[in-house]
Design an enzyme around this catalytic site. Sequence first.
Site, PDB file in Angstrom:
ATOM      1  N   TYR A  14       9.776   2.851  -8.116  1.00 41.27           N
ATOM      2  CA  TYR A  14       9.284   3.905  -7.225  1.00 41.27           C
ATOM      3  C   TYR A  14      10.287   5.036  -7.005  1.00 41.27           C
ATOM      4  O   TYR A  14       9.936   6.058  -6.411  1.00 41.27           O
ATOM      5  CB  TYR A  14       8.917   3.301  -5.865  1.00 41.27           C
ATOM      6  N   HIS A  19       6.079   9.736  -3.538  1.00 35.19           N
ATOM      7  CA  HIS A  19       6.164   9.037  -2.253  1.00 35.19           C
ATOM      8  C   HIS A  19       7.609   8.906  -1.773  1.00 35.19           C
ATOM      9  O   HIS A  19       7.839   8.678  -0.588  1.00 35.19           O
ATOM     10  CB  HIS A  19       5.547   7.647  -2.405  1.00 35.19           C
ATOM     11  N   TYR A  65       8.277  -1.610   2.164  1.00 37.34           N
ATOM     12  CA  TYR A  65       7.391  -0.677   1.480  1.00 37.34           C
ATOM     13  C   TYR A  65       6.855   0.316   2.497  1.00 37.34           C
ATOM     14  O   TYR A  65       6.852   0.076   3.704  1.00 37.34           O
ATOM     15  CB  TYR A  65       6.273  -1.432   0.753  1.00 37.34           C
ATOM     16  N   ASN A  67       4.059   1.295   3.612  1.00 38.17           N
ATOM     17  CA  ASN A  67       3.045   0.877   4.579  1.00 38.17           C
ATOM     18  C   ASN A  67       3.602   0.006   5.696  1.00 38.17           C
ATOM     19  O   ASN A  67       2.908  -0.248   6.677  1.00 38.17           O
ATOM     20  CB  ASN A  67       1.910   0.127   3.877  1.00 38.17           C
ATOM     21  N   ASP A  93       6.655  12.428   2.638  1.00 35.03           N
ATOM     22  CA  ASP A  93       5.847  13.209   1.690  1.00 35.03           C
ATOM     23  C   ASP A  93       4.535  13.638   2.338  1.00 35.03           C
ATOM     24  O   ASP A  93       4.046  12.984   3.251  1.00 35.03           O
ATOM     25  CB  ASP A  93       5.563  12.381   0.430  1.00 35.03           C
ATOM     26  N   ASN A 114      -0.078   6.288   5.390  1.00 31.48           N
ATOM     27  CA  ASN A 114       0.105   4.914   5.851  1.00 31.48           C
ATOM     28  C   ASN A 114       1.498   4.639   6.415  1.00 31.48           C
ATOM     29  O   ASN A 114       1.649   3.828   7.327  1.00 31.48           O
ATOM     30  CB  ASN A 114      -0.212   3.929   4.733  1.00 31.48           C
TER      31      ASN A 114
END
Length: 189
Positions: A14, A19, A65, A67, A93, A114
């Site tokens: 990632y 993100h 993460y 979320n 973001d 989220n």
Amino acid sequence: MRLLLALGNPGAKYRDTRHNIGWWLADRLALRWGGGPFRADADGLTAWTTAAARPGVEIHKPRTYMNLSGEALAALRDRRRFDPAADMLVLVDDVALPAGRFRLRARGSPGGHNGLASISASLGSDDYGRLRLGVGRPPDERIDLAAWVLSRMPRAEEERSLGAFPRAAEAVEYWLEHGVEAAMNRFNR
């Protein structure tokens, strides 16, 4: 204590995705202020700034993460004293802004993000500052938004985003000195 909470996802998979643009800015702020390198702690990756102009600023990248960002914030709040409404700025973001643009907000709904929803749930409030960093919308509405933010930017978009970082850093510095409302008035266009 002042906290810059940079949202993103952990891991090499990632690192370079839309993100994680909050983490990109966090890295540049730590470098700009002499606060690096980031060190792993129980809650994530942290850099403390000690420069005279910005003492006691924690730049934090949760290792949860996106979320679950609120869980990381709850752990920080258990160990540190700060008022999220006055002392925290979330670097995040935003698909509603094109690459290379940013916008400060003092409060507001998560707007479908989220990570922000998790933070709001953890705080029981939407009353905290955020610096929304533009990553743009997918060019085709059939493209899944989650897939979009978890993909890399084309080089031109990435360059526009990185090109906005010096001014975004100035906005963060202004927030540190004058608060979010004053920073919004000066930097939001």
